[in-house]
Design an enzyme around this catalytic site. Structure first.
Site, PDB file in Angstrom:
ATOM      1  N   LYS A 269       0.818  -1.180   0.042  1.00 58.52           N
ATOM      2  CA  LYS A 269      -0.176   0.209  -0.003  1.00 58.52           C
ATOM      3  C   LYS A 269       0.907   1.137  -0.046  1.00 58.52           C
ATOM      4  O   LYS A 269       1.583   1.605  -0.915  1.00 58.52           O
ATOM      5  CB  LYS A 269      -0.877  -0.136   1.219  1.00 58.52           C
ATOM      6  CG  LYS A 269      -1.957  -0.970   0.976  1.00 58.52           C
ATOM      7  CD  LYS A 269      -1.820  -2.438   1.176  1.00 58.52           C
ATOM      8  CE  LYS A 269      -3.083  -3.344   1.382  1.00 58.52           C
ATOM      9  NZ  LYS A 269      -2.541  -4.865   1.357  1.00 58.52           N
ATOM     10  N   ARG A 393     -17.379  -3.124   0.234  1.00 62.65           N
ATOM     11  CA  ARG A 393     -16.986  -2.933   1.832  1.00 62.65           C
ATOM     12  C   ARG A 393     -18.182  -2.736   2.758  1.00 62.65           C
ATOM     13  O   ARG A 393     -18.285  -1.811   3.279  1.00 62.65           O
ATOM     14  CB  ARG A 393     -15.950  -1.615   1.832  1.00 62.65           C
ATOM     15  CG  ARG A 393     -14.809  -1.827   1.198  1.00 62.65           C
ATOM     16  CD  ARG A 393     -13.666  -2.713   1.857  1.00 62.65           C
ATOM     17  NE  ARG A 393     -13.740  -4.176   1.760  1.00 62.65           N
ATOM     18  CZ  ARG A 393     -12.946  -4.984   1.870  1.00 62.65           C
ATOM     19  NH1 ARG A 393     -11.569  -4.581   2.354  1.00 62.65           N
ATOM     20  NH2 ARG A 393     -12.749  -6.293   1.736  1.00 62.65           N
TER      21      ARG A 393
END
Ligand code: PM9
Length: 469
Positions: A269, A393
């Site tokens: 990330k 999500r």
């Protein structure tokens, strides 16, 4: 001194630009309507099951999708692929120690390799792990080690409309209650993540980590960080927290880590590489245990499941992600997309977070029952409209409660549009915003999905759905 000054903002200019230029490109194109429909059906209405060739703009994740710099590509040629004692390992160790400040490093193939090791080593059967909102892989590893995750994030984090500047903060009263009710000996450790992923990429303040540390000290409880997006978290501290404005990102990251006993990280990330992770602790005994475990599950302790060249690229990625100018453009691009949507009245999680824009699926489809998976439906609709790929999500990601077997129903039901770092231009963001607007304008037509296949673990990756219409 902060290098943000080089953006030219001190001259009164309004625009910012990325501190890099493009040297190599990868062609992309969009399938026609029929092609996208066929691809979505074949993928069982799950964006994880699409072939990437079918995707036009890929905002599934910021994980491993970063564009590396010329320095990183050149570093791949400097890989020392010795089985043991690679020089790249020592360079990585030195860089992690310098920027994150921990004593001992264990490299892993990616974040969940580190999560596995720390969970197995630091959680005893029946213990609890309080933390600032669950993350899918993190919680699963805690559960597989016999632990139970308890959410102690502030209430504002569950409200997509709350403008709280640090929605990733731990609620100290909630944490204290858990410690008192369970007893300090039954707390494995406190699990604190920077820019909380499932809350919308929301940051934790320096004041909060300091207070959590003090609370942990009073009770003799350990504090471990998920440092996966900690450099991005530091940007928000610099921007919003008194006393930090003139401090470089690197200093803020270091000060934050100094409050903890260790950390794990997926370098895929904000670490600006395509693969890799690490786990760090300050306690030598725990390190010995982890160093022993890593040879069972990942690889020798001087490569941990990745190549020497990847460790070299990771070390450079750490230096590059701490550049204030880069970070300004990174967060700036996320805001650019979010601001267009806000202008059109499209419901997104506020304030805009660090790595993604999160669409509020319950705002799109207020009358759709949660059993029809509004966020999964919205992610599918967006791909069908334009080939833009996002990620659910919400209830699908939250999975089932291991004790009751029932679906968890998180307050947030979101679609994440995650921006890979240094990959897309603002024109791609314009096209994405327009695609979302088209789906928003047709929101009355959506009927929802039913799940027709559910795998046992982390079901969002492989579940299949059929449309209800
Ligand atoms: N995060 C993401 O897309 C990739 C897998 S889940 C869809 O957001 C945190 C905060 C993460 C994370 C992965 C991991 C695991 C740990 N902590 O993917 O195993 O966001 O490298 O890291 C994903 P790995």
């Amino acid at each position: 001194m902060s290098n943000m000054k080089t953006t030219g903002q001190q001259h009164g200019r309004r625009s910012w630009a990325e501190p890099w230029k493009i040297k190599m490109v990868e062609p992309i194109d969009m399938l026609d309507d029929e092609g996208r429909r066929g691809a979505m059906e074949e993928a069982g209405y799950n964006t994880f099951l699409l072939r990437s060739d079918a995707v036009y703009i890929d905002l599934l994740t910021d994980s491993g999708t970063n564009a590396m710099s010329d320095r990183q590509w050149a570093a791949l040629m400097m890989g020392d692929e010795a089985y043991a004692g690679s020089r790249n390992y020592y360079r990585l160790e030195e860089t992690v120690q310098k920027f994150y400040g921990y004593r001992y490093l264990v490299p892993t193939h990616q974040g969940r390799g580190a999560e596995h090791l720390i969970s197995q080593a630091a959680i005893k059967e029946g213990q609890v792990v309080p933390g600032n909102m669950y993350f899918t892989t993190t919680r699963l590893h805690q559960e597989l080690a016999g632990g139970t995750f308890i959410d102690v994030i502030i209430d504002e984090a569950h409200d997509p409309k709350s403008e709280h500047p640090f929605k990733g903060n731990i609620d100290l009263a909630k944490l204290e209650r858990v410690i008192e009710e369970r007893g300090a000996g039954n707390i494995a450790y406190v699990s604190l993540a920077g820019t909380v992923n499932m809350a919308g990429g929301q940051p934790v303040s320096m004041e909060n980590v300091k207070a959590v540390r003090e609370l942990c000290n009073r009770h003799g409880v350990k504090l471990y960080l998920d440092a996966t997006r900690l450099a991005e978290n530091a940007y928000f501290i610099k921007e919003r927290e008194p006393g930090w404005r003139d401090r470089p990102i690197a200093e803020i990251v270091r000060a934050f880590c100094d409050y903890s006993d260790g950390a794990w990280k997926s370098s895929k990330k904000d670490g600006l590489v395509n693969i890799g992770g690490w786990l760090c602790v300050n306690d030598f005994e725990l390190f010995e245990e982890l160093r022993n475990m890593v040879v069972v599950y990942e690889g020798l302790h001087t490569y941990g499941g990745i190549a020497g060249r990847d460790m070299e690229a990771m070390a450079i990625g750490i230096e590059e992600c701490m550049n204030d100018d880069y970070m300004h453009s990174r967060i700036g691009q996320v805001r650019y997309l979010a601001d267009m949507l806000l202008e059109w009245g499209i419901p997104i999680v506020r304030p805009t977070g660090g790595h993604a824009v999160f669409l509020d699926a319950l705002g799109f489809y207020p009358d759709m029952p949660r059993e029809c998976y509004p966020a999964q439906t919205l992610a599918a609709k967006l791909f069908l409209d334009s080939g833009v790929r996002g990620m659910e999500r919400g209830a699908v990601s939250a999975g089932r409660d291991p004790e009751t077997g029932l679906d968890r129903k998180p307050a947030l039901e979101l679609v994440r549009l995650t921006l890979p770092r240094r990959v897309y231009t603002q024109a791609h963001m314009d096209v994405t915003a327009e695609a979302i607007k088209a789906v928003w304008d047709k929101r009355g037509e959506a009927k929802g999905l039913k799940m027709v296949y559910e795998p046992r673990y982390l079901r969002f990756f492989q579940a299949r759905f059929e449309p209800l219409e």
